[in-house]
Design a protein around this motif. Structure first.
Motif, PDB file in Angstrom:
ATOM      1  N   ARG A 101       0.820  -1.218   0.000  1.00  0.00           N
ATOM      2  CA  ARG A 101       0.000   0.000   0.000  1.00  0.00           C
ATOM      3  C   ARG A 101       0.849   1.262   0.000  1.00  0.00           C
ATOM      4  NH1 ARG A 101      -3.678  -2.816   4.599  1.00  0.00           N
ATOM      5  NH2 ARG A 101      -5.113  -3.957   3.209  1.00  0.00           N
ATOM      6  N   SER A 102       2.111   1.130   0.407  1.00  0.00           N
ATOM      7  CA  SER A 102       3.002   2.294   0.381  1.00  0.00           C
ATOM      8  C   SER A 102       3.609   2.510  -1.011  1.00  0.00           C
ATOM      9  CB  SER A 102       4.134   2.111   1.406  1.00  0.00           C
ATOM     10  OG  SER A 102       5.098   1.174   0.955  1.00  0.00           O
ATOM     11  N   GLY A 103       3.340   1.587  -1.936  1.00  0.00           N
ATOM     12  CA  GLY A 103       3.843   1.724  -3.298  1.00  0.00           C
ATOM     13  C   GLY A 103       5.267   1.251  -3.498  1.00  0.00           C
ATOM     14  N   ARG A 104       5.850   0.626  -2.485  1.00  0.00           N
ATOM     15  CA  ARG A 104       7.230   0.159  -2.570  1.00  0.00           C
ATOM     16  C   ARG A 104       7.294  -1.265  -3.123  1.00  0.00           C
ATOM     17  NH1 ARG A 104       6.982   3.304   2.282  1.00  0.00           N
ATOM     18  NH2 ARG A 104       8.692   4.810   2.462  1.00  0.00           N
ATOM     19  N   THR A 105       8.483  -1.670  -3.511  1.00  0.00           N
ATOM     20  CA  THR A 105       8.724  -3.051  -3.899  1.00  0.00           C
ATOM     21  C   THR A 105       8.946  -3.879  -2.639  1.00  0.00           C
ATOM     22  OG1 THR A 105       9.708  -2.443  -6.023  1.00  0.00           O
ATOM     23  CG2 THR A 105      10.280  -4.611  -5.147  1.00  0.00           C
ATOM     24  N   LEU A 106       8.307  -5.033  -2.587  1.00  0.00           N
ATOM     25  CA  LEU A 106       8.456  -5.953  -1.459  1.00  0.00           C
ATOM     26  C   LEU A 106       9.108  -7.233  -1.963  1.00  0.00           C
ATOM     27  CD1 LEU A 106       7.842  -6.985   1.445  1.00  0.00           C
ATOM     28  CD2 LEU A 106       5.610  -7.749   0.560  1.00  0.00           C
ATOM     29  N   ALA A 107      10.175  -7.660  -1.308  1.00  0.00           N
ATOM     30  CA  ALA A 107      10.843  -8.920  -1.620  1.00  0.00           C
ATOM     31  C   ALA A 107      10.654  -9.858  -0.435  1.00  0.00           C
ATOM     32  CB  ALA A 107      12.326  -8.702  -1.903  1.00  0.00           C
ATOM     33  N   ILE A 108      10.056 -11.008  -0.676  1.00  0.00           N
ATOM     34  CA  ILE A 108       9.669 -11.934   0.382  1.00  0.00           C
ATOM     35  C   ILE A 108      10.598 -13.141   0.397  1.00  0.00           C
ATOM     36  CG2 ILE A 108       7.850 -13.544   1.094  1.00  0.00           C
ATOM     37  CD1 ILE A 108       5.803 -11.524   0.043  1.00  0.00           C
ATOM     38  N   HIS A 155       8.065  -9.504  -5.089  1.00  0.00           N
ATOM     39  CA  HIS A 155       8.984 -10.535  -5.558  1.00  0.00           C
ATOM     40  C   HIS A 155       9.165 -11.582  -4.461  1.00  0.00           C
ATOM     41  CE1 HIS A 155      10.994  -7.128  -8.084  1.00  0.00           C
ATOM     42  NE2 HIS A 155       9.874  -7.554  -8.637  1.00  0.00           N
ATOM     43  N   VAL A 156       9.410 -12.817  -4.872  1.00  0.00           N
ATOM     44  CA  VAL A 156       9.792 -13.889  -3.950  1.00  0.00           C
ATOM     45  C   VAL A 156      11.230 -14.261  -4.259  1.00  0.00           C
ATOM     46  CG1 VAL A 156       9.378 -16.262  -3.210  1.00  0.00           C
ATOM     47  CG2 VAL A 156       7.441 -14.748  -3.713  1.00  0.00           C
ATOM     48  N   VAL A 157      12.102 -14.089  -3.284  1.00  0.00           N
ATOM     49  CA  VAL A 157      13.529 -14.358  -3.467  1.00  0.00           C
ATOM     50  C   VAL A 157      13.761 -15.869  -3.442  1.00  0.00           C
ATOM     51  CG1 VAL A 157      15.834 -13.917  -2.532  1.00  0.00           C
ATOM     52  CG2 VAL A 157      14.064 -12.166  -2.379  1.00  0.00           C
ATOM     53  N   THR A 217      20.281 -18.934   2.359  1.00  0.00           N
ATOM     54  CA  THR A 217      19.145 -18.010   2.264  1.00  0.00           C
ATOM     55  C   THR A 217      19.577 -16.548   2.325  1.00  0.00           C
ATOM     56  OG1 THR A 217      17.669 -19.657   3.250  1.00  0.00           O
ATOM     57  CG2 THR A 217      16.941 -17.361   3.284  1.00  0.00           C
ATOM     58  N   ALA A 218      20.430 -16.218   3.277  1.00  0.00           N
ATOM     59  CA  ALA A 218      20.871 -14.824   3.414  1.00  0.00           C
ATOM     60  C   ALA A 218      21.613 -14.364   2.168  1.00  0.00           C
ATOM     61  CB  ALA A 218      21.761 -14.676   4.642  1.00  0.00           C
ATOM     62  N   PHE A 219      22.393 -15.257   1.573  1.00  0.00           N
ATOM     63  CA  PHE A 219      23.179 -14.858   0.404  1.00  0.00           C
ATOM     64  C   PHE A 219      22.320 -14.764  -0.852  1.00  0.00           C
ATOM     65  CE2 PHE A 219      26.128 -16.479   3.516  1.00  0.00           C
ATOM     66  CZ  PHE A 219      27.079 -15.462   3.531  1.00  0.00           C
ATOM     67  N   SER A 220      21.181 -15.461  -0.846  1.00  0.00           N
ATOM     68  CA  SER A 220      20.243 -15.276  -1.959  1.00  0.00           C
ATOM     69  C   SER A 220      19.659 -13.865  -1.925  1.00  0.00           C
ATOM     70  CB  SER A 220      19.128 -16.323  -1.911  1.00  0.00           C
ATOM     71  OG  SER A 220      18.175 -16.032  -0.902  1.00  0.00           O
ATOM     72  N   ILE A 221      19.468 -13.324  -0.716  1.00  0.00           N
ATOM     73  CA  ILE A 221      19.003 -11.935  -0.596  1.00  0.00           C
ATOM     74  C   ILE A 221      20.077 -10.990  -1.109  1.00  0.00           C
ATOM     75  CG2 ILE A 221      18.224 -10.139   0.987  1.00  0.00           C
ATOM     76  CD1 ILE A 221      17.281 -12.343   2.874  1.00  0.00           C
ATOM     77  N   LEU A 222      21.319 -11.256  -0.742  1.00  0.00           N
ATOM     78  CA  LEU A 222      22.413 -10.400  -1.203  1.00  0.00           C
ATOM     79  C   LEU A 222      22.517 -10.433  -2.717  1.00  0.00           C
ATOM     80  CD1 LEU A 222      24.736  -8.538  -0.443  1.00  0.00           C
ATOM     81  CD2 LEU A 222      26.185 -10.558  -0.144  1.00  0.00           C
ATOM     82  N   ALA A 223      22.382 -11.623  -3.315  1.00  0.00           N
ATOM     83  CA  ALA A 223      22.414 -11.732  -4.776  1.00  0.00           C
ATOM     84  C   ALA A 223      21.260 -10.964  -5.406  1.00  0.00           C
ATOM     85  CB  ALA A 223      22.365 -13.205  -5.191  1.00  0.00           C
ATOM     86  N   TYR A 224      20.086 -11.037  -4.762  1.00  0.00           N
ATOM     87  CA  TYR A 224      18.931 -10.281  -5.255  1.00  0.00           C
ATOM     88  C   TYR A 224      19.191  -8.785  -5.195  1.00  0.00           C
ATOM     89  CZ  TYR A 224      14.316  -8.099  -5.124  1.00  0.00           C
ATOM     90  OH  TYR A 224      13.247  -7.273  -5.352  1.00  0.00           O
ATOM     91  N   LEU A 225      19.763  -8.321  -4.101  1.00  0.00           N
ATOM     92  CA  LEU A 225      20.054  -6.900  -3.955  1.00  0.00           C
ATOM     93  C   LEU A 225      21.067  -6.441  -4.995  1.00  0.00           C
ATOM     94  CD1 LEU A 225      20.236  -6.608  -0.061  1.00  0.00           C
ATOM     95  CD2 LEU A 225      18.574  -5.474  -1.559  1.00  0.00           C
ATOM     96  N   ARG A 226      22.001  -7.280  -5.332  1.00  0.00           N
ATOM     97  CA  ARG A 226      23.036  -6.907  -6.283  1.00  0.00           C
ATOM     98  C   ARG A 226      22.596  -7.028  -7.733  1.00  0.00           C
ATOM     99  NH1 ARG A 226      28.206  -9.898  -3.266  1.00  0.00           N
ATOM    100  NH2 ARG A 226      28.612  -8.204  -1.762  1.00  0.00           N
ATOM    101  N   GLN A 227      21.766  -8.051  -8.027  1.00  0.00           N
ATOM    102  CA  GLN A 227      21.447  -8.318  -9.430  1.00  0.00           C
ATOM    103  C   GLN A 227      19.955  -8.376  -9.721  1.00  0.00           C
ATOM    104  OE1 GLN A 227      23.625 -11.896 -10.296  1.00  0.00           O
ATOM    105  NE2 GLN A 227      25.598 -10.857 -10.332  1.00  0.00           N
ATOM    106  N   GLY A 228      19.148  -8.719  -8.721  1.00  0.00           N
ATOM    107  CA  GLY A 228      17.712  -8.701  -8.887  1.00  0.00           C
ATOM    108  C   GLY A 228      17.126  -9.723  -9.837  1.00  0.00           C
ATOM    109  N   THR A 229      17.804 -10.857 -10.016  1.00  0.00           N
ATOM    110  CA  THR A 229      17.340 -11.834 -11.004  1.00  0.00           C
ATOM    111  C   THR A 229      16.855 -13.153 -10.392  1.00  0.00           C
ATOM    112  OG1 THR A 229      19.618 -12.586 -11.301  1.00  0.00           O
ATOM    113  CG2 THR A 229      18.811 -10.915 -12.831  1.00  0.00           C
ATOM    114  N   ASN A 230      17.327 -13.500  -9.214  1.00  0.00           N
ATOM    115  CA  ASN A 230      16.996 -14.798  -8.621  1.00  0.00           C
ATOM    116  C   ASN A 230      15.700 -14.722  -7.817  1.00  0.00           C
ATOM    117  OD1 ASN A 230      18.407 -13.111  -6.805  1.00  0.00           O
ATOM    118  ND2 ASN A 230      18.866 -14.833  -5.461  1.00  0.00           N
TER     119      ASN A 230
END
Length: 266
Positions: free
Chosen positions: A84-91, A118-120, A249-262
């Motif tokens: 509702r805040s209009g932001r991107t949410l990564a779960i 998005h679901v990481v 799991t934590a490193f999948s978040i880091l990869a998402y933050l860096r590249q946004g593809t996984n």
């Protein structure tokens, strides 16, 4: 300019994540970390220049991405407010999305507020192959999760098998990804992420295995589809903080933050 982001939760996953972040080398900046109000004055809940908060309303105005890393209850409590805040949410805790009402309301809120969800990938890979097969038509998907016996203690598995007497790899559950989300919420995220990338929670079958000789978590994904088929297996060390969670799991978040593809987009 670095992308401002926020993280929900400051447990094992977040602590591993922030310890791996290189503040001067990243294209993003962690501006806020959301924790329960009672922890705000706890000196253990501090990291870098991040401002610790207890509600979505307190997010810095320039934060455009919010990462959930705090479990199913955090998705239930905060996901709609983020959308509702209009932001991107990564779960990360995708098992919460087995609740059709929650997932439907989240999607409607995201669309009406021009937000993204998005679901990481978390502990699993092969999402691109699953998504490709889904685009081509129907597929049959099965997931097998094999973990050390101790990882199943304190779960519904104790009602299915005597874990103290397991001497060889033992299958104790066969059902759907939705069943896993209901019965094994702390072990449901891999099955749920596969279901979201594939055909859905009721069409994705799951087998869970307790292996007394295992020192790693193993995840096996098999798909038969109109393009052919594939079998994907990943082995990962359990998290040092929680044997039910893969250390990746934590490193999948880091990869998402860096590249946004996984990830999978809802």
């Amino acid at each position: 300019m670095r992308r401002p982001v926020a993280i929900i939760g400051f447990g094992g996953i977040t602590r591993t994540l922030v310890s791996a972040i290189q503040p001067d080398a990243e294209d993003f900046e962690v501006k806020n970390i959301l924790v329960r109000a009672g922890y705000l004055d706890n000196p253990d809940y501090r990291w870098g220049n991040a401002r610790f908060i207890s509600s979505i309303d307190e997010l810095d105005a320039d934060v455009e991405l919010v990462i959930e890393a705090a479990g199913h209850s955090a998705v239930q409590q905060f996901a709609l407010d983020v959308a509702r805040s209009g932001r991107t949410l990564a779960i990360v805790s995708s098992g919460a999305l087995a609740d059709d009402d929650l997932r439907g309301e989240l999607l409607m809120s995201a669309r009406s507020h021009e937000a993204s969800v998005h679901v990481v990938s978390g502990a699993i890979g092969a999402l691109d192959a699953l998504l490709t097969a889904r685009a081509a038509g129907k597929q049959s998907v099965h997931y097998e999760g094999i973990k050390p016996t101790k990882a199943w203690r304190g779960t519904h598995a104790e009602q299915c098998v005597d874990l103290d007497k397991v001497e060889e790899p033992t299958s104790f559950f066969t059902g759907t990804a939705r069943d896993v989300a209901r019965l094994y919420p702390k072990n449901a995220n891999v099955a749920a992420t596969i279901a979201l990338a594939a055909n859905g929670f009721d069409e994705t079958t799951v087998t869970l295995v307790a292996d007394p000789g295992a020192s790693h978590n193993r995840h096996v994904v098999e798909s038969q589809n109109t393009l052919g088929g594939f079998r994907f297996e990943i082995t990962s060390l359990p998290s040092a903080d929680n044997p039910r969670t893969s250390g990746s799991t934590a490193f999948s978040i880091l990869a998402y933050l860096r590249q946004g593809t996984n990830m999978v987009s809802l």
